[in-house]
Design a protein around this motif. Structure first.
Motif, PDB file in Angstrom:
ATOM      1  N   LYS A  36       0.832  -1.199   0.000  1.00  0.00           N
ATOM      2  CA  LYS A  36       0.000   0.000   0.000  1.00  0.00           C
ATOM      3  C   LYS A  36       0.871   1.255   0.000  1.00  0.00           C
ATOM      4  O   LYS A  36       1.862   1.339   0.729  1.00  0.00           O
ATOM      5  CB  LYS A  36      -0.925  -0.001   1.218  1.00  0.00           C
ATOM      6  CG  LYS A  36      -1.946  -1.128   1.194  1.00  0.00           C
ATOM      7  CD  LYS A  36      -2.867  -1.069   2.403  1.00  0.00           C
ATOM      8  CE  LYS A  36      -3.890  -2.199   2.364  1.00  0.00           C
ATOM      9  NZ  LYS A  36      -4.813  -2.154   3.530  1.00  0.00           N
ATOM     10  N   LYS A  37       0.455   2.220  -0.810  1.00  0.00           N
ATOM     11  CA  LYS A  37       1.188   3.482  -0.919  1.00  0.00           C
ATOM     12  C   LYS A  37       0.229   4.662  -0.872  1.00  0.00           C
ATOM     13  O   LYS A  37      -0.935   4.545  -1.254  1.00  0.00           O
ATOM     14  CB  LYS A  37       1.999   3.517  -2.225  1.00  0.00           C
ATOM     15  CG  LYS A  37       3.004   2.373  -2.355  1.00  0.00           C
ATOM     16  CD  LYS A  37       3.918   2.566  -3.534  1.00  0.00           C
ATOM     17  CE  LYS A  37       4.933   1.441  -3.610  1.00  0.00           C
ATOM     18  NZ  LYS A  37       5.966   1.689  -4.636  1.00  0.00           N
ATOM     19  N   ARG A  38       0.743   5.783  -0.394  1.00  0.00           N
ATOM     20  CA  ARG A  38      -0.055   6.999  -0.280  1.00  0.00           C
ATOM     21  C   ARG A  38       0.620   8.133  -1.052  1.00  0.00           C
ATOM     22  O   ARG A  38       1.824   8.355  -0.908  1.00  0.00           O
ATOM     23  CB  ARG A  38      -0.215   7.388   1.192  1.00  0.00           C
ATOM     24  CG  ARG A  38      -0.974   8.695   1.425  1.00  0.00           C
ATOM     25  CD  ARG A  38      -1.220   8.903   2.908  1.00  0.00           C
ATOM     26  NE  ARG A  38       0.011   8.896   3.675  1.00  0.00           N
ATOM     27  CZ  ARG A  38       0.103   8.549   4.963  1.00  0.00           C
ATOM     28  NH1 ARG A  38      -0.978   8.176   5.624  1.00  0.00           N
ATOM     29  NH2 ARG A  38       1.268   8.589   5.593  1.00  0.00           N
ATOM     30  N   LEU A  61      15.002   6.487   2.051  1.00  0.00           N
ATOM     31  CA  LEU A  61      14.230   7.652   2.478  1.00  0.00           C
ATOM     32  C   LEU A  61      14.299   8.740   1.421  1.00  0.00           C
ATOM     33  O   LEU A  61      15.348   8.948   0.800  1.00  0.00           O
ATOM     34  CB  LEU A  61      14.783   8.213   3.794  1.00  0.00           C
ATOM     35  CG  LEU A  61      14.643   7.354   5.049  1.00  0.00           C
ATOM     36  CD1 LEU A  61      15.296   8.062   6.229  1.00  0.00           C
ATOM     37  CD2 LEU A  61      13.191   7.033   5.351  1.00  0.00           C
ATOM     38  N   LEU A  62      13.182   9.436   1.249  1.00  0.00           N
ATOM     39  CA  LEU A  62      13.138  10.578   0.344  1.00  0.00           C
ATOM     40  C   LEU A  62      12.785  11.847   1.115  1.00  0.00           C
ATOM     41  O   LEU A  62      11.875  11.847   1.942  1.00  0.00           O
ATOM     42  CB  LEU A  62      12.104  10.350  -0.749  1.00  0.00           C
ATOM     43  CG  LEU A  62      12.613   9.699  -2.045  1.00  0.00           C
ATOM     44  CD1 LEU A  62      11.452   9.381  -2.961  1.00  0.00           C
ATOM     45  CD2 LEU A  62      13.617  10.593  -2.754  1.00  0.00           C
ATOM     46  N   TYR A  63      13.522  12.900   0.838  1.00  0.00           N
ATOM     47  CA  TYR A  63      13.260  14.228   1.392  1.00  0.00           C
ATOM     48  C   TYR A  63      12.884  15.142   0.232  1.00  0.00           C
ATOM     49  O   TYR A  63      13.735  15.538  -0.569  1.00  0.00           O
ATOM     50  CB  TYR A  63      14.521  14.734   2.111  1.00  0.00           C
ATOM     51  CG  TYR A  63      14.580  16.221   2.374  1.00  0.00           C
ATOM     52  CD1 TYR A  63      13.559  16.882   3.052  1.00  0.00           C
ATOM     53  CD2 TYR A  63      15.689  16.966   1.967  1.00  0.00           C
ATOM     54  CE1 TYR A  63      13.632  18.250   3.296  1.00  0.00           C
ATOM     55  CE2 TYR A  63      15.784  18.331   2.204  1.00  0.00           C
ATOM     56  CZ  TYR A  63      14.744  18.973   2.865  1.00  0.00           C
ATOM     57  OH  TYR A  63      14.818  20.331   3.103  1.00  0.00           O
ATOM     58  N   TYR A  93       6.629   9.894  -5.879  1.00  0.00           N
ATOM     59  CA  TYR A  93       5.399  10.618  -5.579  1.00  0.00           C
ATOM     60  C   TYR A  93       4.526   9.890  -4.558  1.00  0.00           C
ATOM     61  O   TYR A  93       3.482  10.413  -4.158  1.00  0.00           O
ATOM     62  CB  TYR A  93       4.592  10.845  -6.856  1.00  0.00           C
ATOM     63  CG  TYR A  93       5.405  11.442  -7.985  1.00  0.00           C
ATOM     64  CD1 TYR A  93       6.137  12.617  -7.800  1.00  0.00           C
ATOM     65  CD2 TYR A  93       5.467  10.823  -9.228  1.00  0.00           C
ATOM     66  CE1 TYR A  93       6.895  13.166  -8.818  1.00  0.00           C
ATOM     67  CE2 TYR A  93       6.221  11.366 -10.263  1.00  0.00           C
ATOM     68  CZ  TYR A  93       6.938  12.527 -10.053  1.00  0.00           C
ATOM     69  OH  TYR A  93       7.696  13.061 -11.062  1.00  0.00           O
ATOM     70  N   TYR A  94       4.972   8.691  -4.145  1.00  0.00           N
ATOM     71  CA  TYR A  94       4.186   7.883  -3.215  1.00  0.00           C
ATOM     72  C   TYR A  94       5.046   7.400  -2.044  1.00  0.00           C
ATOM     73  O   TYR A  94       6.197   7.001  -2.228  1.00  0.00           O
ATOM     74  CB  TYR A  94       3.589   6.665  -3.922  1.00  0.00           C
ATOM     75  CG  TYR A  94       2.456   7.001  -4.852  1.00  0.00           C
ATOM     76  CD1 TYR A  94       1.135   6.912  -4.429  1.00  0.00           C
ATOM     77  CD2 TYR A  94       2.712   7.427  -6.152  1.00  0.00           C
ATOM     78  CE1 TYR A  94       0.085   7.225  -5.292  1.00  0.00           C
ATOM     79  CE2 TYR A  94       1.671   7.752  -7.018  1.00  0.00           C
ATOM     80  CZ  TYR A  94       0.365   7.650  -6.577  1.00  0.00           C
ATOM     81  OH  TYR A  94      -0.677   7.974  -7.425  1.00  0.00           O
ATOM     82  N   GLU A  95       4.444   7.428  -0.877  1.00  0.00           N
ATOM     83  CA  GLU A  95       5.060   6.907   0.348  1.00  0.00           C
ATOM     84  C   GLU A  95       4.607   5.463   0.555  1.00  0.00           C
ATOM     85  O   GLU A  95       3.413   5.156   0.479  1.00  0.00           O
ATOM     86  CB  GLU A  95       4.625   7.751   1.544  1.00  0.00           C
ATOM     87  CG  GLU A  95       5.021   7.200   2.894  1.00  0.00           C
ATOM     88  CD  GLU A  95       4.402   7.972   4.043  1.00  0.00           C
ATOM     89  OE1 GLU A  95       4.840   7.757   5.188  1.00  0.00           O
ATOM     90  OE2 GLU A  95       3.478   8.783   3.793  1.00  0.00           O
TER      91      GLU A  95
END
Length: 325
Positions: free
Chosen positions: A12-14, A118-120, A201-203
């Motif tokens: 699942k991604k948000r 991790l993305l910032y 674009y998705y977490e």
């Protein structure tokens, strides 16, 4: 967004809201790089904790995956680093990559995605600017790129190149992280052709559930560190399906079959392993926990295999689809 796995479970991604981004903070990123380097040098990976979790879960379904598996690799590294970055005001999220050589083909199809960093996201020059922190792949500096563009080339393992490419027509995975070198568990730098595609674009959500699923595609378990002092390097690898354990330091290699180790009690196993842990600077507490897991594995190998490793992964392994990392 949902990514469907071969067993019909989903990742699942948000979608991330980029309307309220922070401005890129160079000073905070420099501080974050120090935390990144500390995370890589001062911690270790141990997949072996999953053994006691699985075998004890058969008796108690209420036990928690994350309370047992604290050093699983890229995900646990990112979880620790994320907490530190939050404290200095950098808002990051987990981004997962399409599996590419994580397991054999059946294993990659099963888990679908296997690596996490991790993305910032921030605003720089009035544009969306992404920065990757990747402690799990031991990338000691950040990789940054503007939305819809390639990154610059960054040095990796001193001899290699790592960079991000934009893939214009791929909606699900519009970027790829490419690497041309990797570090083997024998601590040798070798050629690689890694292409991890991802979507910034998705977490990725439910990261512990995501993490637990990876073990179903893993036919070897490792304890491994990444110290600056190579005298402290250690890698203990168990090829579970071959029922063997290999111990590597920078200067020495020792191999045991499970059959050889069956004659030792838990204390005797601890005495065999103790010198390696002391040399690596890993605590006696971790030694005792590791020894318990090794003892459980050599006495319950078939139970672990049958409970965890996917049958299609085992079949392909038996047919020669193995990794040599």
């Amino acid at each position: 967004m949902q990514i469907k796995r071969a067993d019909n479970s989903v990742i699942k991604k948000r979608k991330i809201n980029f309307k309220t981004l922070q401005s890129y903070d160079d000073n905070k990123v420099k501080q974050a790089v120090n935390y990144l380097k500390e995370e890589i040098a001062n911690n270790f990976v141990s997949h072996f904790d999953n053994i006691s979790y699985v075998l004890k879960q058969q008796k108690d379904r209420n036990i928690n995956f994350s309370s047992y598996n604290k050093n699983t690799g890229c995900i646990s590294d990112c979880k620790r680093l994320k907490k530190k970055l939050t404290k200095i005001g950098l808002k990051t999220y987990f981004a997962s990559c399409k599996a590419n050589g994580f397991s054999n083909p059946a294993g990659d199809a099963l888990v679908q995605e296997a690596h996490v960093f991790l993305l910032y996201p921030a605003l720089k020059n009035e544009k969306v600017y992404f920065t990757i922190f990747d402690p799990g792949f031991r990338v000691t500096n950040v990789i940054s790129f503007y939305d819809g563009q390639n990154s610059s080339e960054y040095s990796y393992l001193s001899q290699g190149i790592i960079k991000v490419n934009f893939i214009e027509n791929n909606v699900t995975y519009p970027y790829e992280l490419t690497v041309n070198k990797r570090l083997t568990y024998k601590h040798e730098v070798t050629d690689a052709d890694i292409h991890w595609i991802f979507n910034p674009y998705y977490e990725t959500l439910n990261i512990n559930d995501y993490n637990e699923k990876l073990y179903h595609a893993m036919f070897s378990l490792k304890l491994m560190n990444y110290p600056n002092d190579l005298n402290k390097y250690i890698c203990i690898c168990s090829k579970i399906l071959e029922k063997s354990i290999e111990i590597y330091t920078f200067y020495k290699c020792q191999t045991y079959s499970f059959e050889q180790l069956l004659s030792f009690n838990q204390k005797e196993l601890e005495n065999i392993l103790k010198k390696y842990f002391l040399q690596a600077g890993i605590s006696i507490k971790e030694l005792k926990k590791f020894t318990e897991n090794i003892f459980l594995l050599i006495h319950n190998a078939n139970a672990y295999i049958n409970c965890v490793i996917d049958p299609k992964v085992i079949e392909e392994y038996r047919n020669g689809h193995k990794l040599n990392r």
